[in-house]
Write an enzyme that holds these catalytic residues in place. Structure first.
Site, PDB file in Angstrom:
ATOM      1  N   ASP A  67      40.620  45.109  33.952  1.00  0.00           N
ATOM      2  CA  ASP A  67      40.183  46.122  34.919  1.00  0.00           C
ATOM      3  C   ASP A  67      40.678  47.523  34.563  1.00  0.00           C
ATOM      4  O   ASP A  67      41.549  47.683  33.702  1.00  0.00           O
ATOM      5  CB  ASP A  67      40.628  45.722  36.340  1.00  0.00           C
ATOM      6  CG  ASP A  67      42.079  45.260  36.402  1.00  0.00           C
ATOM      7  OD1 ASP A  67      42.827  45.470  35.431  1.00  0.00           O
ATOM      8  OD2 ASP A  67      42.472  44.681  37.434  1.00  0.00           O
ATOM      9  N   ASN A 135      47.821  40.004  48.131  1.00  0.00           N
ATOM     10  CA  ASN A 135      46.760  39.484  49.012  1.00  0.00           C
ATOM     11  C   ASN A 135      45.912  38.408  48.322  1.00  0.00           C
ATOM     12  O   ASN A 135      44.855  38.042  48.810  1.00  0.00           O
ATOM     13  CB  ASN A 135      45.854  40.631  49.497  1.00  0.00           C
ATOM     14  CG  ASN A 135      45.090  41.297  48.361  1.00  0.00           C
ATOM     15  OD1 ASN A 135      45.247  40.927  47.194  1.00  0.00           O
ATOM     16  ND2 ASN A 135      44.262  42.279  48.682  1.00  0.00           N
ATOM     17  N   HIS A 137      44.544  38.661  45.284  1.00  0.00           N
ATOM     18  CA  HIS A 137      43.495  39.117  44.362  1.00  0.00           C
ATOM     19  C   HIS A 137      43.854  38.785  42.918  1.00  0.00           C
ATOM     20  O   HIS A 137      45.030  38.651  42.570  1.00  0.00           O
ATOM     21  CB  HIS A 137      43.148  40.600  44.553  1.00  0.00           C
ATOM     22  CG  HIS A 137      44.116  41.600  44.010  1.00  0.00           C
ATOM     23  ND1 HIS A 137      44.389  42.795  44.650  1.00  0.00           N
ATOM     24  CD2 HIS A 137      44.860  41.633  42.889  1.00  0.00           C
ATOM     25  CE1 HIS A 137      45.244  43.500  43.943  1.00  0.00           C
ATOM     26  NE2 HIS A 137      45.547  42.820  42.877  1.00  0.00           N
ATOM     27  N   GLU A 142      39.044  41.687  45.225  1.00  0.00           N
ATOM     28  CA  GLU A 142      39.714  41.666  46.522  1.00  0.00           C
ATOM     29  C   GLU A 142      39.156  40.519  47.381  1.00  0.00           C
ATOM     30  O   GLU A 142      38.073  39.990  47.105  1.00  0.00           O
ATOM     31  CB  GLU A 142      39.492  43.004  47.233  1.00  0.00           C
ATOM     32  CG  GLU A 142      40.049  44.216  46.479  1.00  0.00           C
ATOM     33  CD  GLU A 142      41.576  44.308  46.478  1.00  0.00           C
ATOM     34  OE1 GLU A 142      42.261  43.298  46.754  1.00  0.00           O
ATOM     35  OE2 GLU A 142      42.089  45.411  46.191  1.00  0.00           O
TER      36      GLU A 142
HETATM   37  C1  GLP Z   1      46.918  45.116  40.136  1.00  0.00           C
HETATM   38  C2  GLP Z   1      46.088  44.589  38.966  1.00  0.00           C
HETATM   39  C3  GLP Z   1      46.162  43.098  38.860  1.00  0.00           C
HETATM   40  C4  GLP Z   1      47.602  42.643  38.961  1.00  0.00           C
HETATM   41  C5  GLP Z   1      48.157  42.994  40.323  1.00  0.00           C
HETATM   42  C6  GLP Z   1      49.607  42.593  40.499  1.00  0.00           C
HETATM   43  O1  GLP Z   1      46.191  45.315  41.287  1.00  0.00           O
HETATM   44  N1  GLP Z   1      44.729  45.001  39.010  1.00  0.00           N
HETATM   45  O2  GLP Z   1      45.576  42.684  37.636  1.00  0.00           O
HETATM   46  O3  GLP Z   1      47.680  41.263  38.765  1.00  0.00           O
HETATM   47  O4  GLP Z   1      48.059  44.384  40.497  1.00  0.00           O
HETATM   48  O5  GLP Z   1      50.442  43.566  39.925  1.00  0.00           O
HETATM   49  P1  GLP Z   1      51.955  43.361  39.622  1.00  0.00           P
HETATM   50  O6  GLP Z   1      52.034  42.469  38.429  1.00  0.00           O
HETATM   51  O7  GLP Z   1      52.468  44.736  39.298  1.00  0.00           O
HETATM   52  O8  GLP Z   1      52.575  42.770  40.830  1.00  0.00           O
END
Ligand code: GLP
Length: 240
Positions: A67, A135, A137, A142
């Site tokens: 992404d 959440n 995702h 989402e």
């Molecule tokens: C973001 C990314 C996800 C990631 C998530 C968790 O929203 N788009 O790909 O898995 O955050 O992030 P973190 O690893 O910093 O908790």
């Protein structure tokens, strides 16, 4: 789903690295699906160290990232294209031409999504690394995203904007929209490696492993994947 619970973040990262190293060693021209966020940083550090110390080569490896924020590109510190360069690619011998991510500054969003879907068709991931949002995702899919969705532009959930604001100077700097692979593109990977660390992920991890498969918790679709491994630390696993 294969669930591996580790003591803490470091052991989670080492275990994830072993899974990754096996893929890269078995197939030196593998397609790696990569993720951003703080969770995979320990994995990327280990990949860089292993390249430096043991010469594991990424010359023929190709990558596809999950992404990218809409409106950001390599010139922005917070873009995911920059993140991948800073945290991994600059430390390994990968050819920049073999690395792929959505263009956050594309002028025509529909065309950009079509381009990325076509690319993913040709480059099925041998392994897809994932983190998980608090959440539930995955990537930027989402709650409520239909499972059949491919690459698309999303309006980020308020909770995601809040979670990710720690990486921006001011909360209002967090982009409101992003490009993301859809659940369908993710499920197409031959192997999934999902990582979770910390108590703030415990509820999402519970839904991922034991909950009903529902679009309200996007990660729950991974229960249907034939080769999915979750590596999480004790804090993230505390509700299992
Ligand atoms: C973001 C990314 C996800 C990631 C998530 C968790 O929203 N788009 O790909 O898995 O955050 O992030 P973190 O690893 O910093 O908790």
């Amino acid at each position: 789903m294969n669930v591996i619970i580790t003591k803490g973040y470091d052991e989670m990262s080492s275990t994830a690295f072993e899974v990754m190293k096996e893929v890269v060693t078995r197939n030196p021209s593998a397609v790696l699906g990569l993720a951003t966020g703080t969770t995979p940083l320990g994995l990327y550090e280990r990949m860089a160290r292993d390249h430096r110390e043991n010469g594991t080569s990424y010359r023929e490896i190709r990558t596809v990232n999950l992404d990218e924020y809409e409106g950001l590109d390599i010139t922005s510190d917070q873009s995911y294209v920059r993140f991948m360069h800073e945290k991994l690619f600059r430390y390994i011998d990968i050819d920049p031409k073999n690395t792929n991510i959505e263009n956050g500054k594309a002028r025509d969003a529909a065309r950009e999504c079509a381009r990325y879907n076509a690319l993913l068709e040709d480059m099925r991931q041998d392994i897809q690394v994932l983190g998980i949002g608090s959440n539930g995702h995955i990537a930027f899919n989402e709650p409520g995203t239909p499972f059949e969705t491919e690459t698309h532009v999303v309006d980020l959930a308020e909770s995601t904007i809040r979670d990710n604001s720690r990486l921006f100077a001011r909360p209002e700097d967090v982009p409101r929209r992003a490009y993301t692979m859809g659940p369908k593109n993710i499920m197409n990977a031959k192997k999934i490696l999902i990582l979770a660390s910390g108590a703030n992920k415990a509820k999402a991890v519970l839904g991922l492993v034991e909950g009903e498969v529902t679009e309200q918790l996007p990660a729950s679709i991974l229960q249907r994947h034939p080769d999915c491994t979750l590596v999480c630390d004790e804090a993230a696993a505390s509700l299992l």
